[in-house]
Structure formats: C-alpha cells, structure tokens
Design a protein around this motif. Structure first.
Motif, PDB file in Angstrom:
ATOM      1  N   GLN A  19       0.834  -1.208   0.000  1.00 13.56           N
ATOM      2  CA  GLN A  19       0.000   0.000   0.000  1.00 13.56           C
ATOM      3  C   GLN A  19       0.870   1.259   0.000  1.00 13.56           C
ATOM      4  N   THR A  20       2.003   1.196   0.694  1.00 12.46           N
ATOM      5  CA  THR A  20       2.939   2.323   0.675  1.00 12.46           C
ATOM      6  C   THR A  20       3.465   2.573  -0.735  1.00 12.46           C
ATOM      7  N   MET A  21       3.720   1.505  -1.476  1.00 13.92           N
ATOM      8  CA  MET A  21       4.191   1.659  -2.857  1.00 13.92           C
ATOM      9  C   MET A  21       3.133   2.330  -3.723  1.00 13.92           C
ATOM     10  N   ILE A  22       1.882   1.982  -3.502  1.00 15.17           N
ATOM     11  CA  ILE A  22       0.805   2.615  -4.268  1.00 15.17           C
ATOM     12  C   ILE A  22       0.739   4.100  -3.953  1.00 15.17           C
ATOM     13  N   ASP A  23       0.824   4.418  -2.669  1.00 14.31           N
ATOM     14  CA  ASP A  23       0.707   5.816  -2.252  1.00 14.31           C
ATOM     15  C   ASP A  23       1.903   6.649  -2.729  1.00 14.31           C
ATOM     16  N   HIS A  24       3.106   6.177  -2.463  1.00 15.50           N
ATOM     17  CA  HIS A  24       4.301   6.965  -2.766  1.00 15.50           C
ATOM     18  C   HIS A  24       4.570   7.074  -4.265  1.00 15.50           C
ATOM     19  N   HIS A  25       4.539   5.944  -4.953  1.00 12.78           N
ATOM     20  CA  HIS A  25       4.826   5.987  -6.389  1.00 12.78           C
ATOM     21  C   HIS A  25       3.683   6.627  -7.169  1.00 12.78           C
ATOM     22  N   GLY A  26       2.461   6.499  -6.653  1.00 14.41           N
ATOM     23  CA  GLY A  26       1.349   7.185  -7.288  1.00 14.41           C
ATOM     24  C   GLY A  26       1.492   8.698  -7.162  1.00 14.41           C
ATOM     25  N   LYS A  27       1.915   9.148  -5.982  1.00 17.54           N
ATOM     26  CA  LYS A  27       2.130  10.586  -5.777  1.00 17.54           C
ATOM     27  C   LYS A  27       3.295  11.090  -6.634  1.00 17.54           C
ATOM     28  N   ALA A  28       4.385  10.299  -6.677  1.00 23.20           N
ATOM     29  CA  ALA A  28       5.533  10.701  -7.496  1.00 23.20           C
ATOM     30  C   ALA A  28       5.137  10.825  -8.963  1.00 23.20           C
ATOM     31  N   LYS A  29       4.287   9.943  -9.414  1.00 21.41           N
ATOM     32  CA  LYS A  29       3.821   9.979 -10.806  1.00 21.41           C
ATOM     33  C   LYS A  29       2.993  11.239 -11.067  1.00 21.41           C
ATOM     34  N   ARG A  30       2.078  11.552 -10.148  1.00 20.35           N
ATOM     35  CA  ARG A  30       1.229  12.740 -10.321  1.00 20.35           C
ATOM     36  C   ARG A  30       2.047  14.030 -10.234  1.00 20.35           C
TER      37      ARG A  30
END
Length: 299
Positions: free
Chosen positions: A127-138
């Motif tokens: 879940q941390t990967m979804i949150d962090h990498h999703g934010k980095a992508k945005r």
C-alpha cells in the motif's frame, strides 16, 4: 570426209562442255552450302559471343548475391546501434518517460500484492508503494507541464515496461504460500535497480534544475523503500515471519515444542514456551509490525 572428221571433234568437245558445265554447276551447287556454312559460322560466332555474355550476367548475379550477403550482417549493425542507444545519455524528455514507467510499474505490482499478500507487513508495504509511487507519478506530470517537457520514448523505457509485464505475470502465477516472498524479492531487486539508475544515469545527466531536484527527492524515497523491502525480506526468511498473519493458529505449537526449541521456530525463540521469551519478530504477533514499529517503515 570433213564432216566425219569434225564429228569426233564435236563429240569430244561436248563432253568437255558438259564437264565444264558440271563444274560450274558444282560451283553453283556448292555456293548455297558455302552460304549456309558461312551463315552457320556466323551463327556459331554469334552463339559463341552470346555465351560469352552469360558468364558476365552470372558474374553480375553473383556480384548481386555477394552484395546481398554483405548486407546480411545488417541486424548485427542494428544490434550494435541499439547498444549504442542504450549507452547514450538520456535527455530530460527521455528521463521523465523512464521514471514515469518505473512509477507505473511499482503501482501495478503493488495492487496485485495488496490483494494477494498474506503477511500484514507485506500488504502495508504494498500500500505504501501505491501511495508513494502514485504521488511521485502525479507530481512529475504536473512538473513536466510546467517545464513544457514532452516525454520521449527510449530503449530503456521500453525494456522497463517489458520487465514490468513479466513481473505482473510472475506475481499472478506465484503460489499462495510463496507470494509474499516472491513479491518482496522482486521489490528488493527493482528498487536496487532504480536506485542505481538514478545515481549513475539520470541525476548526473538531467539538465533542468527543477527536474533534477525532483529526481533527488524520488531517490530518497526509493532508498527508503529499498531499506524497508530488505527488512521485510529478512523477516520472511525466518519460518515464523514467513507464515505472517497465520502465526496465531500456531499457539498450539506447544505440541511442537517439547524441550528447548520449536521445530518450526528460529533460534531467537530460545527455550521455554513461545511468547514468554520470543522477540517481537518471532513471537505470536503474526510476524507483523504489531510487535513494534517496523524499522525503516513507511514515512
């Protein structure tokens, strides 16, 4: 008498005349043959001259074949060009395309892990990967709009997407009891690869100062993720950690523990009953962060 005397002469002259005519006739008869022979000779010369051209045409064909053969190694040249392309420094446009592909790959793999992981700590990491990498992508999408950078495809980006597809296939095919370990092993390898790429290729070659700052921030996150993944990987290597949230049913483990050690426990359990001297990483806390905050946990 004169008539009689002249008769033999005439008679003798007639054969001579006929013979002469015969010779002339032979000459005339022979002349068509001669013409034929001459025409045949000319034809022969023409034929002999035509075959003389055949080797030339074959030589041309063979030369054409040789030329085609010389063109055969072109794929090798293409391979060399591809290698040169891989080793060439990436532009800012290629860098943003590569980092976007990396963030997307992490999010997609983490979504599978959230749904299939058995260990609570593995699920939390996913879940941390979804949150962090999703934010980095945005965040990067907003930045490239501000900087007017149009992402550009590269061989490295294509290779990374191919690898991401293979990762998803591997995760979906992993046995349920091995999924957590498979996912974390992949995360350790992937984050180490991304960290090396940032240090060796992306940050040293990026031109735009704002984009460079963004990459440095992403590097900090990636390093934290790698530390967490290594911690979880180490935990999963122990039999107690590998079972994860399935540890609680093992409270009946007394039947497995006659003496000083459990047959399924690690050396850290020590002697005596489980739970009295077990450490936070090997007790009956499901092998998760319930036994205390996870070192290097998600910020």
């Amino acid at each position: 008498m004169r008539t009689l005397r002249s008769f033999p002469i005439i008679a003798f002259a007639v054969p001579l005349a006929l013979a002469a005519c015969g010779k002339d006739g032979d000459r005339e008869a022979k002349s068509p043959n001669t013409v034929q022979h001459q025409s045949q000779a000319e034809g022969t010369n023409q034929e002999s001259s035509e075959p003389a051209m055949t080797p030339a045409s074959r030589v041309e064909e063979s030369q054409g074949t040789v030329t085609d053969t010389s063109m055969t190694p072109t794929p090798q040249n293409d391979g060399a060009a591809s290698e040169a392309t891989r080793s060439a420094p990436l532009t800012d446009a290629q860098i943003v395309a590569l980092t976007d592909a990396a963030n997307t790959a992490e999010v997609d793999a983490a979504k599978i892990a959230v749904a299939q992981a058995k260990n609570a700590r593995v699920r939390k990491f996913a879940q941390t990967m979804i949150d962090h990498h999703g934010k980095a992508k945005r965040d990067q999408e907003k930045l490239i709009v501000k900087l007017s950078i149009q992402p550009e495809e590269s061989t490295k980006a294509r290779d990374l997407r191919t690898s991401a597809t293979d990762t998803e296939r591997t995760l979906k095919a992993a046995p349920n009891d091995m999924f957590d370990k498979v996912y974390i092993d992949i995360q350790v390898a992937d984050h180490q690869m991304v960290l090396d790429t940032l240090d060796r290729e992306l940050i040293p070659n990026v031109q735009n100062p704002e984009l460079k700052k963004s990459l440095q921030e992403q590097r900090t996150r990636v390093e934290q993720h790698l530390s967490q993944a290594l911690e979880i990987q180490k935990m999963l290597m122990t039999p107690s950690g590998a079972t994860g949230s399935k540890m609680q049913p093992e409270t009946g483990g007394a039947k497995n523990a006659s003496g000083s050690h459990k047959t399924t426990g690690s050396g850290k359990t020590g002697s005596g009953s489980t739970g009295s001297q077990g450490s936070s990483s090997s007790g009956n806390d499901s092998g998760t962060s319930a036994g205390g905050p996870a070192p290097g946990g998600a910020p």
